[in-house]
Design a protein around this motif. Structure first.
Motif, PDB file in Angstrom:
ATOM      1  N   THR A  89       0.954  -1.229  -0.147  1.00 41.21           N
ATOM      2  CA  THR A  89       0.022  -0.094   0.155  1.00 41.21           C
ATOM      3  C   THR A  89       0.883   1.288   0.125  1.00 41.21           C
ATOM      4  O   THR A  89       0.593   2.215  -0.591  1.00 41.21           O
ATOM      5  N   SER A  90       1.817   1.233   0.649  1.00 43.02           N
ATOM      6  CA  SER A  90       2.791   2.472   0.738  1.00 43.02           C
ATOM      7  C   SER A  90       4.298   2.429   0.063  1.00 43.02           C
ATOM      8  O   SER A  90       5.034   3.574   0.075  1.00 43.02           O
ATOM      9  N   GLY A  91       4.815   1.170  -0.186  1.00 42.84           N
ATOM     10  CA  GLY A  91       6.012   1.276  -0.747  1.00 42.84           C
ATOM     11  C   GLY A  91       6.977   0.755   0.153  1.00 42.84           C
ATOM     12  O   GLY A  91       6.978   0.721   1.457  1.00 42.84           O
ATOM     13  N   ALA A  92       8.209   0.317  -0.186  1.00 37.70           N
ATOM     14  CA  ALA A  92       9.365  -0.166   0.630  1.00 37.70           C
ATOM     15  C   ALA A  92       9.911   0.685   1.375  1.00 37.70           C
ATOM     16  O   ALA A  92      10.527   0.351   2.427  1.00 37.70           O
ATOM     17  N   PHE A  93       9.949   1.938   0.900  1.00 40.54           N
ATOM     18  CA  PHE A  93      10.574   2.964   1.831  1.00 40.54           C
ATOM     19  C   PHE A  93       9.952   3.250   3.083  1.00 40.54           C
ATOM     20  O   PHE A  93      10.299   3.193   4.161  1.00 40.54           O
ATOM     21  N   VAL A  94       8.542   3.445   2.997  1.00 39.76           N
ATOM     22  CA  VAL A  94       7.872   3.674   4.170  1.00 39.76           C
ATOM     23  C   VAL A  94       7.636   2.395   5.244  1.00 39.76           C
ATOM     24  O   VAL A  94       7.990   2.446   6.396  1.00 39.76           O
ATOM     25  N   CYS A  95       7.760   1.163   4.641  1.00 38.98           N
ATOM     26  CA  CYS A  95       8.009  -0.047   5.384  1.00 38.98           C
ATOM     27  C   CYS A  95       9.265  -0.223   6.053  1.00 38.98           C
ATOM     28  O   CYS A  95       9.055  -0.428   7.314  1.00 38.98           O
ATOM     29  N   THR A  96      10.245   0.216   5.541  1.00 36.72           N
ATOM     30  CA  THR A  96      11.548   0.343   6.011  1.00 36.72           C
ATOM     31  C   THR A  96      11.738   1.549   7.049  1.00 36.72           C
ATOM     32  O   THR A  96      12.174   0.964   8.341  1.00 36.72           O
ATOM     33  N   ILE A  97      11.128   2.667   6.816  1.00 39.25           N
ATOM     34  CA  ILE A  97      11.042   3.506   8.377  1.00 39.25           C
ATOM     35  C   ILE A  97      10.383   2.925   9.257  1.00 39.25           C
ATOM     36  O   ILE A  97      10.844   3.069  10.566  1.00 39.25           O
ATOM     37  N   VAL A  98       9.215   2.299   9.111  1.00 46.10           N
ATOM     38  CA  VAL A  98       8.461   1.898   9.973  1.00 46.10           C
ATOM     39  C   VAL A  98       8.980   0.719  10.845  1.00 46.10           C
ATOM     40  O   VAL A  98       9.089   0.485  12.191  1.00 46.10           O
ATOM     41  N   SER A  99       9.887  -0.333  10.056  1.00 45.33           N
ATOM     42  CA  SER A  99      10.453  -1.316  10.845  1.00 45.33           C
ATOM     43  C   SER A  99      11.909  -0.717  11.432  1.00 45.33           C
ATOM     44  O   SER A  99      12.073  -1.460  12.596  1.00 45.33           O
ATOM     45  N   SER A 100      12.288   0.405  11.125  1.00 47.13           N
ATOM     46  CA  SER A 100      13.478   0.962  11.714  1.00 47.13           C
ATOM     47  C   SER A 100      13.072   1.745  12.972  1.00 47.13           C
ATOM     48  O   SER A 100      13.774   1.378  14.035  1.00 47.13           O
ATOM     49  N   CYS A 101      11.869   2.137  13.052  1.00 44.80           N
ATOM     50  CA  CYS A 101      11.374   2.606  14.317  1.00 44.80           C
ATOM     51  C   CYS A 101      10.916   1.618  15.330  1.00 44.80           C
ATOM     52  O   CYS A 101      10.939   1.901  16.457  1.00 44.80           O
ATOM     53  N   ARG A 102      10.949   0.447  14.864  1.00 39.63           N
ATOM     54  CA  ARG A 102      10.313  -0.612  16.030  1.00 39.63           C
ATOM     55  C   ARG A 102      11.543  -0.774  16.724  1.00 39.63           C
ATOM     56  O   ARG A 102      11.476  -1.068  18.034  1.00 39.63           O
ATOM     57  N   LYS A 103      13.067  -0.493  16.332  1.00 41.06           N
ATOM     58  CA  LYS A 103      13.979  -0.592  17.290  1.00 41.06           C
ATOM     59  C   LYS A 103      13.739   0.547  18.486  1.00 41.06           C
ATOM     60  O   LYS A 103      13.997   0.002  19.539  1.00 41.06           O
ATOM     61  N   ILE A 104      13.373   1.601  17.896  1.00 40.06           N
ATOM     62  CA  ILE A 104      13.426   2.623  19.343  1.00 40.06           C
ATOM     63  C   ILE A 104      12.127   2.107  20.050  1.00 40.06           C
ATOM     64  O   ILE A 104      12.286   2.402  21.288  1.00 40.06           O
ATOM     65  N   LEU A 105      11.077   1.726  19.431  1.00 46.24           N
ATOM     66  CA  LEU A 105       9.931   1.169  20.328  1.00 46.24           C
ATOM     67  C   LEU A 105      10.127  -0.077  21.328  1.00 46.24           C
ATOM     68  O   LEU A 105       9.923  -0.055  22.328  1.00 46.24           O
TER      69      LEU A 105
END
Length: 230
Positions: A210-226
């Motif tokens: 739905t949003s592309g690989a770039f947005v998905c990578t940003i979300v998965s990268s923020c998982r580290k902070i969460l």
């Protein structure tokens, strides 16, 4: 090094997208990638330092028992073994004790450099294929209308076909089965982990679709902070 490479995953994704998929990123995307990368680096190294402090404060009675049982060189890494071999050069070579110590330090430094370069090459290769995979999944699901369930089935199905022979060859599969028989609770926890991992993969693939690989990578990268915050 691996922590830093994982933190730079967004940068690798943008590089691969530019070089191989002709992706165009707006200026805000570069700014967002820079901010997120800096934040992940800070959180990752902070978590790593915290883990090291816990290990440094742990009691070393087991290590002392190993040294008493097997000698002072028990459980040393391969770099220490290389230095030990270099320091025990036969006296017939005409080297003094100081020269042998200096040679051992030089050999260990070269071994550490080789180990670092090898780890760097593995990290770069892993980041490249991971970024390539994200864009390839995006292309499959957007251009060819492949469902996310089919993507999971074939990706992990072919992956299992490659991994299973290796597990049979090195004997890890039989060891795993033995552990499951002796500890059924481990199998239950593993099944729960499989279910949670599958749910996470489904949401990530839907996000790519739905949003592309770039947005998905940003979300998965923020998982580290969460993860650190939790």
């Amino acid at each position: 090094m691996w922590v830093l490479m994982k933190s730079l995953r967004i940068v690798w994704l943008m590089v691969v997208g530019k070089l191989f998929f002709r992706k165009q990123f707006p200026l805000m995307s570069y700014a967002a990638a820079l901010c997120i990368t800096i934040g992940i680096v800070i959180f990752s190294f902070g978590e790593k330092r915290k883990g090291n402090s816990v290990l440094d404060e742990s009691p070393c009675a087991d290590h002392a028992n190993e040294e008493a049982k097997y000698g002072s060189h028990a459980e040393k890494g391969w770099l220490d073994n290389v230095a030990l071999a270099a320091s025990t050069i036969a006296p017939s070579t005409g080297q003094t004790e100081a020269q042998r110590t200096e040679a051992a330090a030089a050999v260990k430094a070269l071994a550490e450099m080789a180990d670092t370069l090898y780890g760097l090459a593995l990290s770069l290769t892993s980041m490249f294929f991971s970024s390539f995979k994200s864009y390839y999944q995006e292309r499959l699901m957007t251009r060819y209308r492949v469902e996310h369930t089919d993507t999971i089935l074939y990706c992990y199905g072919y992956g299992s076909a490659f991994v299973l022979p290796m597990l049979l060859f090195n004997g890890e599969l039989t060891d795993s089965i033995r552990i499951f028989i002796e500890n059924p609770y481990v199998l239950l926890n593993l099944c729960v982990s499989f279910f949670l991992s599958y749910a996470g993969i489904v949401f990530l693939l839907l996000l790519i679709q739905t949003s592309g690989a770039f947005v998905c990578t940003i979300v998965s990268s923020c998982r580290k902070i969460l993860t650190v915050l939790l």
